[in-house]
Design an enzyme around this catalytic site. Structure first.
Site, PDB file in Angstrom:
ATOM      1  N   LYS A   1     -10.586  -0.644  10.053  1.00 57.61           N
ATOM      2  CA  LYS A   1     -10.815  -1.823   9.205  1.00 57.61           C
ATOM      3  C   LYS A   1     -11.224  -3.045  10.029  1.00 57.61           C
ATOM      4  CE  LYS A   1      -7.351  -0.525   5.711  1.00 57.61           C
ATOM      5  NZ  LYS A   1      -8.108   0.185   4.660  1.00 57.61           N
TER       6      LYS A   1
ATOM      7  N   CYS B   1      -4.653   2.506  -3.780  1.00 57.52           N
ATOM      8  CA  CYS B   1      -3.428   2.994  -3.144  1.00 57.52           C
ATOM      9  C   CYS B   1      -2.295   1.999  -3.301  1.00 57.52           C
ATOM     10  CB  CYS B   1      -3.657   3.321  -1.664  1.00 57.52           C
ATOM     11  SG  CYS B   1      -4.854   4.618  -1.398  1.00 57.52           S
TER      12      CYS B   1
ATOM     13  N   GLN C   1      -4.733  -5.310   6.613  1.00 55.31           N
ATOM     14  CA  GLN C   1      -5.750  -6.205   6.053  1.00 55.31           C
ATOM     15  C   GLN C   1      -5.790  -7.533   6.795  1.00 55.31           C
ATOM     16  OE1 GLN C   1      -7.938  -5.434   3.652  1.00 55.31           O
ATOM     17  NE2 GLN C   1      -7.064  -3.434   3.219  1.00 55.31           N
TER      18      GLN C   1
ATOM     19  N   ASP D   1       2.896  -4.951   7.682  1.00 52.54           N
ATOM     20  CA  ASP D   1       1.647  -4.210   7.533  1.00 52.54           C
ATOM     21  C   ASP D   1       0.493  -5.186   7.756  1.00 52.54           C
ATOM     22  OD1 ASP D   1      -0.539  -2.735   6.887  1.00 52.54           O
ATOM     23  OD2 ASP D   1       0.152  -2.139   4.879  1.00 52.54           O
TER      24      ASP D   1
ATOM     25  N   HIS E   1       0.861  -1.181   0.000  1.00 56.18           N
ATOM     26  CA  HIS E   1       0.000   0.000   0.000  1.00 56.18           C
ATOM     27  C   HIS E   1       0.907   1.243   0.000  1.00 56.18           C
ATOM     28  CE1 HIS E   1      -2.784   2.992   1.742  1.00 56.18           C
ATOM     29  NE2 HIS E   1      -3.775   2.191   1.427  1.00 56.18           N
TER      30      HIS E   1
END
Lengths: 166, 413
Positions: B224, B370, B201, B198, B122
């Site tokens: 999220k 993104c 998600q 990261d 991202h």
């Protein structure tokens, strides 16, 4: 409530399916300018050939984008081919007026509305928007206004470059 | 135990119609909806507890501080962090990456060093490194992505030579690919580099154990995972956080301030300058309670089931008119489904698909998500992306499949 018919008018879909003046022009003599819509990644490349009398003798459109951005670019190319730089600039402000007056109504800055451009009529000064009027429905879908104006902003930039070259 | 069939009732925003159709929300990879319990917890905080934290001596301020620190403890347990003071609250995941870059990166990176990221990152895990690299002169290297949407680790050893940090996503926000984090941790550590993960998600969808991952930094965001916007998390082990210089300066992060200078307070508050987002922390804590109540194993199992249903339904109905990017086996991926649709020689642009789907009440994202370098590698300017979460069910996928048909009618040649 606006429906898809307001957005995807037949003339728009026609330009999308059969884009006019698609391709590239040799640079120089043509000027090449790129425009991006950072929101969706759409990209348009505008080539313009301007002769010594400031007439746009040729225009070509490259890049990729949604039906609205592609159709708008296609119609734009048809409208300004053969026009002078001055006329093309009038076209640009007329078209952006068509988009931004409604943007103002929807809570946008309305800056061009304050310039006194009356976009609710198809004729703006000596400019006849013609087919381009079909894009009026876009303003009911505010997210798509940037798609419609992308090629016009890019053309404005190309004309500035072409004018400074001569 | 599985996800309750009537779970949608917990989510007020899903109880509405758009364009006279029931709202079908398939954009949770972008942001998730919030259950009533999260909304109530935040309201209750403001109605009963609000005061500034860490400085009032009165009861109300003590309770507000407990609310903030209680949420931190919930976050720590949720990811099996060894200690609560290793959880730093940030504005979002993007700020957490900027914190790592500006604090750890600025202190440790220079000419001759390298940071290794992947092509499926991202922008939040790309741009901070571009910015810092321009100042510090280190090299930014890219782990390539294979055509089937996996990290290409064949040249990993070469990429890691001289690397000080590897920073990769645990789950791609475009392809849904689940990356092998323990393997990357081993390789990074073997080369003397740290590993930042990261989890934006991943953490909302998969049971997460930072210790098993072997990561040095884990980044994720509250909005999220059923929580509010405005709160993100940076986890790092205490030793690492202790050694890092502060990020933003101001109140809350200091021990002492004089005309000559300042000293920083202890972690994690050293990294939390200014009045923090207490209600958002409370909301995130309530979201974690909600997810724990569902059971993260159930959350993941539900997602695999639904992703499998979506892959089958869309591929069977549309054949070569649809291409769904990323791994084709549901258990190897998350529930973000990026796709292109239309006749093979003339795809409908994702912006147009999203517009047509919206008329049917179906919310999907269209664009570059993104992740422009990834889309460049995939050689597509944009995709449509449907992404599922706990409140989605097969009827939502059916609605998506049905609504796609309408874009064929409009854009048929």
């Amino acid at each position: 409530m606006p429906g898809l018919d307001d957005l995807y008018r037949e003339v728009i879909l026609d330009h999308y399916r059969s884009p006019r003046n698609q391709g590239e022009l040799e640079t120089p003599p043509a000027v090449r300018t790129e425009g991006f819509n950072p929101l969706c990644g759409d990209e348009v490349i505008v080539f313009v050939d301007v002769d010594d009398n400031n007439v746009i003798t040729d225009i070509a459109i490259g890049g990729q984008g949604c039906s609205i951005s592609q159709a708008s670019a296609s119609m734009m190319s048809a409208a300004i081919k053969g026009a002078s730089i001055g006329e093309a600039r009038q076209f640009i402000s007329a078209f952006k007026g068509l988009m931004s007056i409604h943007e103002g109504e929807l809570g946008g800055d309305g800056s061009e509305a304050e310039m006194g451009i009356d976009a609710d009529v198809a004729d703006v000064g000596d400019i006849r928007l013609g087919d381009l009027e079909a894009l009026k429905g876009v303003v009911k879908f505010p997210v798509r206004i940037k798609c419609a104006t992308l090629s016009w902003n890019t053309l404005a930039q190309a004309l500035d470059e072409a004018a400074s070259d001569t | 135990m599985s996800i309750p069939a009537d779970i949608k009732r917990d989510f007020p925003v899903l109880q509405q119609q758009v364009h006279d159709k029931p709202l079908i929300y398939l954009d949770s990879g972008n942001t998730s909806q919030k259950p009533q319990a999260v909304i109530d917890a935040m309201n209750e905080y403001y109605e009963t507890t609000n005061a500034n934290v860490h400085r009032g001596s009165y009861d109300l301020a003590v309770r507000a501080t407990e609310a903030l620190e209680g949420a931190r403890a919930k976050v720590a347990r949720f990811i099996n962090a060894p200690a609560t003071n290793e959880v730093v609250f940030t504005k979002n995941a993007t700020e957490a990456f900027n914190l790592i870059a500006r604090s750890w990166g600025a202190a440790n990176l220079g000419p001759g060093d390298a940071v290794v990221i992947s092509e499926m990152e991202h922008h939040a895990n790309i741009v901070p490194w571009h910015m810092l690299s321009a100042e510090k002169g280190f090299e930014l290297r890219w782990i390539p992505v294979t055509p089937d949407g996996h990290l290409d680790l064949r040249d990993l050893d070469t990429l890691l030579e001289g690397a000080k940090l590897v920073s990769v996503t645990a789950m791609s926000n475009v392809l849904g690919t689940l990356n092998d984090i323990p393997r990357l941790a081993e390789a990074a550590h073997g080369a003397g580099a740290l590993l930042a993960v990261d989890g934006s998600q991943y953490v909302p969808h998969v049971p997460t154990d930072v210790q098993a991952m072997g990561a040095d930094f884990l980044i994720f965001t509250g909005h999220k995972m059923l929580g509010p916007m405005g709160i993100g998390v940076l986890w790092a082990c205490a030793d690492l956080l202790e050694a890092m210089p502060p990020f933003l300066g101001g109140g809350e992060m200091i021990l002492n301030v004089t005309k000559e200078g300042f000293t920083t307070t202890e972690i994690p508050w050293k990294f939390e300058a200014g009045t923090p987002m207490v209600a958002e922390a409370v909301g995130l804590g309530a979201a974690i309670d909600y997810l724990n109540n569902l059971g993260m194993d159930n959350v993941r199992a539900h997602e695999i089931e639904l992703t499998d249903y979506a892959l089958r339904t869309l591929n069977e109905r549309y054949g070569d008119k649809i291409v769904i990017h990323g791994p084709q086996v549901a258990s190897e991926r998350g529930g973000v489904l990026s796709f292109v649709y239309g006749e093979p020689d003339m795809r409908v642009h994702p912006h147009d698909i999203a517009q047509v789907l919206d008329q049917a009440g179906v919310c999907v994202r269209a664009g570059h998500h993104c992740a422009k370098p990834l889309l460049q590698t995939m050689n597509v300017p944009a995709t449509s992306r449907a992404s599922v979460y706990v409140y989605n069910d097969e009827s939502d996928i059916d609605a998506l499949a049905e609504a796609l048909e309408a874009s064929s009618d409009i854009f048929a040649f």
